[in-house]
Design an enzyme around this catalytic site. Structure first.
Site, PDB file in Angstrom:
ATOM      1  N   GLU A  17       0.351 -49.152  73.537  1.00 49.64           N
ATOM      2  CA  GLU A  17      -0.506 -50.280  72.631  1.00 49.64           C
ATOM      3  C   GLU A  17      -0.974 -51.555  73.561  1.00 49.64           C
ATOM      4  OE1 GLU A  17       2.379 -51.781  69.491  1.00 49.64           O
ATOM      5  OE2 GLU A  17       1.709 -49.953  68.287  1.00 49.64           O
TER       6      GLU A  17
ATOM      7  N   TYR B 189      -0.734 -55.271  74.187  1.00 49.25           N
ATOM      8  CA  TYR B 189       0.327 -56.395  73.881  1.00 49.25           C
ATOM      9  C   TYR B 189      -0.479 -57.729  73.251  1.00 49.25           C
ATOM     10  CZ  TYR B 189       3.806 -59.624  74.775  1.00 49.25           C
ATOM     11  OH  TYR B 189       4.731 -60.449  74.694  1.00 49.25           O
ATOM     12  N   LEU B 190       0.085 -57.795  71.877  1.00 46.75           N
ATOM     13  CA  LEU B 190      -0.510 -58.929  71.307  1.00 46.75           C
ATOM     14  C   LEU B 190       0.082 -60.201  71.955  1.00 46.75           C
ATOM     15  CD1 LEU B 190      -0.710 -57.660  67.724  1.00 46.75           C
ATOM     16  CD2 LEU B 190      -2.383 -57.779  69.589  1.00 46.75           C
TER      17      LEU B 190
ATOM     18  N   GLU C 178       5.653 -53.509  57.894  1.00 50.57           N
ATOM     19  CA  GLU C 178       5.566 -54.535  59.165  1.00 50.57           C
ATOM     20  C   GLU C 178       4.159 -54.708  59.851  1.00 50.57           C
ATOM     21  OE1 GLU C 178      10.223 -54.838  60.072  1.00 50.57           O
ATOM     22  OE2 GLU C 178       9.046 -54.293  61.691  1.00 50.57           O
TER      23      GLU C 178
ATOM     24  N   ARG D 248      13.682 -48.625  53.625  1.00 45.91           N
ATOM     25  CA  ARG D 248      15.186 -49.058  53.108  1.00 45.91           C
ATOM     26  C   ARG D 248      14.922 -50.687  52.589  1.00 45.91           C
ATOM     27  NH1 ARG D 248      16.014 -52.819  56.875  1.00 45.91           N
ATOM     28  NH2 ARG D 248      15.510 -52.437  58.826  1.00 45.91           N
TER      29      ARG D 248
ATOM     30  N   VAL E  99      17.335 -56.962  54.770  1.00 50.14           N
ATOM     31  CA  VAL E  99      18.076 -58.054  54.660  1.00 50.14           C
ATOM     32  C   VAL E  99      17.317 -59.230  54.061  1.00 50.14           C
ATOM     33  CG1 VAL E  99      19.337 -60.027  56.229  1.00 50.14           C
ATOM     34  CG2 VAL E  99      19.221 -57.678  56.828  1.00 50.14           C
TER      35      VAL E  99
ATOM     36  N   ARG F 130      19.739 -66.939  57.903  1.00 49.70           N
ATOM     37  CA  ARG F 130      20.745 -65.926  58.209  1.00 49.70           C
ATOM     38  C   ARG F 130      21.929 -66.850  58.929  1.00 49.70           C
ATOM     39  NH1 ARG F 130      18.427 -59.897  60.239  1.00 49.70           N
ATOM     40  NH2 ARG F 130      16.694 -60.355  58.785  1.00 49.70           N
TER      41      ARG F 130
HETATM   42  P1  ADP Z   1      11.794 -52.021  66.761  1.00 48.17           P
HETATM   43  O1  ADP Z   1      11.869 -50.917  65.842  1.00 48.17           O
HETATM   44  O2  ADP Z   1      12.357 -51.764  68.107  1.00 48.17           O
HETATM   45  O3  ADP Z   1      11.925 -53.230  66.104  1.00 48.17           O
HETATM   46  P2  ADP Z   1       8.840 -52.800  66.410  1.00 48.17           P
HETATM   47  O4  ADP Z   1       7.605 -51.994  66.605  1.00 48.17           O
HETATM   48  O5  ADP Z   1       9.016 -53.285  65.076  1.00 48.17           O
HETATM   49  O6  ADP Z   1      10.230 -52.100  67.237  1.00 48.17           O
HETATM   50  O7  ADP Z   1       8.748 -53.896  67.468  1.00 48.17           O
HETATM   51  C1  ADP Z   1       9.623 -55.074  67.610  1.00 48.17           C
HETATM   52  C2  ADP Z   1       8.977 -56.369  67.956  1.00 48.17           C
HETATM   53  O8  ADP Z   1       8.428 -56.146  69.169  1.00 48.17           O
HETATM   54  C3  ADP Z   1       8.055 -56.826  66.976  1.00 48.17           C
HETATM   55  O9  ADP Z   1       8.867 -57.533  66.069  1.00 48.17           O
HETATM   56  C4  ADP Z   1       7.340 -57.715  67.958  1.00 48.17           C
HETATM   57  O10 ADP Z   1       8.093 -58.820  68.058  1.00 48.17           O
HETATM   58  C5  ADP Z   1       7.270 -57.068  69.161  1.00 48.17           C
HETATM   59  N1  ADP Z   1       6.045 -56.324  69.186  1.00 48.17           N
HETATM   60  C6  ADP Z   1       5.745 -54.831  68.907  1.00 48.17           C
HETATM   61  N2  ADP Z   1       4.742 -54.459  69.041  1.00 48.17           N
HETATM   62  C7  ADP Z   1       4.001 -55.230  69.932  1.00 48.17           C
HETATM   63  C8  ADP Z   1       2.758 -55.439  70.157  1.00 48.17           C
HETATM   64  N3  ADP Z   1       1.878 -54.475  70.201  1.00 48.17           N
HETATM   65  N4  ADP Z   1       2.338 -56.893  70.893  1.00 48.17           N
HETATM   66  C9  ADP Z   1       3.500 -57.734  70.850  1.00 48.17           C
HETATM   67  N5  ADP Z   1       4.344 -57.845  70.509  1.00 48.17           N
HETATM   68  C10 ADP Z   1       4.920 -56.487  69.871  1.00 48.17           C
END
Ligand code: ADP
Length: 457
Positions: free
Chosen positions: A201, A203-204, A276, A292, A295, A338
């Protein structure tokens, strides 16, 4: 037959939360607990309680056979899994339904699809949700990875299809590090999830975490309840959540909310879900769907006036959604802190006995917690011991009330994250809502540096 007795397959504050919704609906509850939780508040309040095993979650809260037996013995006609534990376990949901017990959750097929991130992303794309640019599904060949990465542009993120909790994920800054870092991510994913399928992906750099609450009736009707901003995170764990997000306009809320609700309607999604997104420069990028209750659901309850657990139970009972989209009114602002049993700044866990407990109160203050004086927090589970949720007509009013409520909370005997929240509420960026998912870790690092410098001089 309508649901009359719910087995709550969880512990802590969420077990209590579910018990409360059930009792308000005139439904009995069955608590299941490990030997470490015999004294827990939800066990005391439930109509029936069954000990299902020793402290280790793998032998109690994750023990399919023990939980199903408890349901059969007590005559429970529905199971609510809460969050964590078995809540996103499609196999368990299948077993529950095969026993003619109502599963208070989504259809198992949807849990399965959304639990596999590659599948989830494909599904979301097909349903019209905006995606983070990346590989078209899983990639296993390094040459192909290099090609995809060059196309989307570095830095790229390698993510595990089975990933969760931020594990199996690596940021790749440039092509020469691709192979090494992907292999590391694969090893991590194999060890944690037994599956090293990866995808890439973009990376943002500095996004916010914005998630939409949705509900479907399982028959093609769906609504959204707006967004929550959960950008204040540490190691991918949310610390402080608010609704609405300080950066989302009503127009964007209804536009994006409409897109996610339509997607859920098309899927014939059933029950509560959270979509999300990362949000950067005014654009939304889907990252995952949680099938689901979350929190942080109470902040949505505060600004919509809806009881989300009640809604889940109604839907599992085959009823229609209790509201139509046009009847949902978003009003005011809500924030959740939290509160964990841990050192507020080193985050070292601090289980132990609660010597004294005084809960905050007053107008628009809600505390979801099973704590009481004399209770001993067991060391085996998640460190979250309470959630403080505060509502105000404006964000500013909400922040002032939150400051006051944190002052009133007294938890003695263990360390808690209350001082962290109090310090956060002094930070201009938090007060103005100007933060991204990187903010908290950067602030914590600065703070640690300043403390070290002070102790050296
Ligand atoms: P997990 O299921 O492990 O929580 P996620 O896909 O929700 O995985 O990603 C977890 C966190 O990683 C996100 O909340 C964000 O902070 C960061 N993240 C995920 N994808 C990206 C992306 N493409 N660019 C930047 N940060 C990302």
């Amino acid at each position: 037959m309508a649901i009359s007795r719910i087995l709550i397959a969880n512990r802590g504050e969420i077990a209590l939360r579910i018990h409360r919704a059930a009792h308000e609906m005139g439904i009995e509850t069955v608590a299941v607990h490990s030997t470490a939780d015999a004294d827990a508040m939800h066990v005391r309040l439930a109509d029936h309680a069954v000990c299902i095993g020793p402290p280790a979650a793998s032998e109690s809260y994750l023990n399919h056979a023990a939980i199903i037996s408890a349901a059969e013995i007590t005559g429970a006609d529905a199971i609510h899994p809460g969050y964590g534990f078995l809540s996103e376990n499609a196999k368990f949901a299948d077993i529950v339904e095969a026993h003619d017990i109502k599963w208070i959750g989504p259809k198992p097929e949807h849990i399965r699809t959304m639990g596999d991130k590659v599948q989830a992303k494909k599904t979301a794309g097909a349903l019209g949700l905006p995606l983070v640019p990346g590989s078209d599904g899983a990639v296993s060949d390094f040459d192909e990875m290099r090609e995809v990465a060059a196309e989307i542009g570095y830095p790229v993120l390698a993510k595990a299809a089975s990933g969760g909790g931020g594990r199996g994920m690596k940021v790749i800054p440039s092509e020469d590090q691709l192979e090494t870092l992907v292999k590391q991510a694969q090893n991590e994913a194999m060890a944690a999830f037994g599956d090293d399928t990866m995808y890439l992906e973009k990376y943002l750099g500095n996004p916010r975490h914005i998630e939409f609450q949705v509900f479907g009736d399982g028959r093609g009707n769906a609504i959204h309840l707006g967004e929550r901003d959960c950008s204040l995170q540490r190691r991918h764990q949310k610390v402080f959540e608010e609704a609405p997000s300080p950066v989302i306009s009503q127009e964007d809320r209804m536009r994006m909310g409409g897109i996610v609700a339509d997607a859920m309607a098309t899927m014939e999604y059933r029950g509560a879900g959270t979509i999300e997104f990362l949000w950067e420069d005014g654009k939304f990028y889907f990252i995952e769907m949680n099938t689901r209750l979350q929190v942080e659901h109470p902040v949505t309850e505060a600004i919509t006036g809806m009881d989300l657990v009640r809604e889940q139970i109604r839907i599992a009972d085959g009823k229609d959604l209790s509201v139509k989209q046009e009847d949902i009114v978003f009003s005011g602002h809500a924030i959740e802190c939290r509160i964990n049993a841990e050192d507020p700044f080193t985050f070292a866990p601090s289980p132990g006995k609660i010597e004294y407990y005084h809960q905050a109160g007053g107008m628009h203050v809600r505390v979801d917690s099973g704590l009481y004086a004399g209770y001993t927090i067991p060391p085996y589970y998640d460190s979250m011991i309470a959630k403080l949720i505060v509502y105000g007509r404006t964000r500013e009013g909400c922040l002032m009330r939150l400051r006051r409520a944190l002052e009133e909370m007294v938890i003695q005997g263990v360390k808690t994250s209350i001082p962290l929240h109090q310090e956060l509420l002094k930070q201009p960026d938090v007060l103005s809502g100007d933060y991204t998912i990187k903010w908290l870790e950067e602030w914590l690092a600065e703070r640690a540096k300043a403390e070290n410098a002070a102790s050296e001089s």
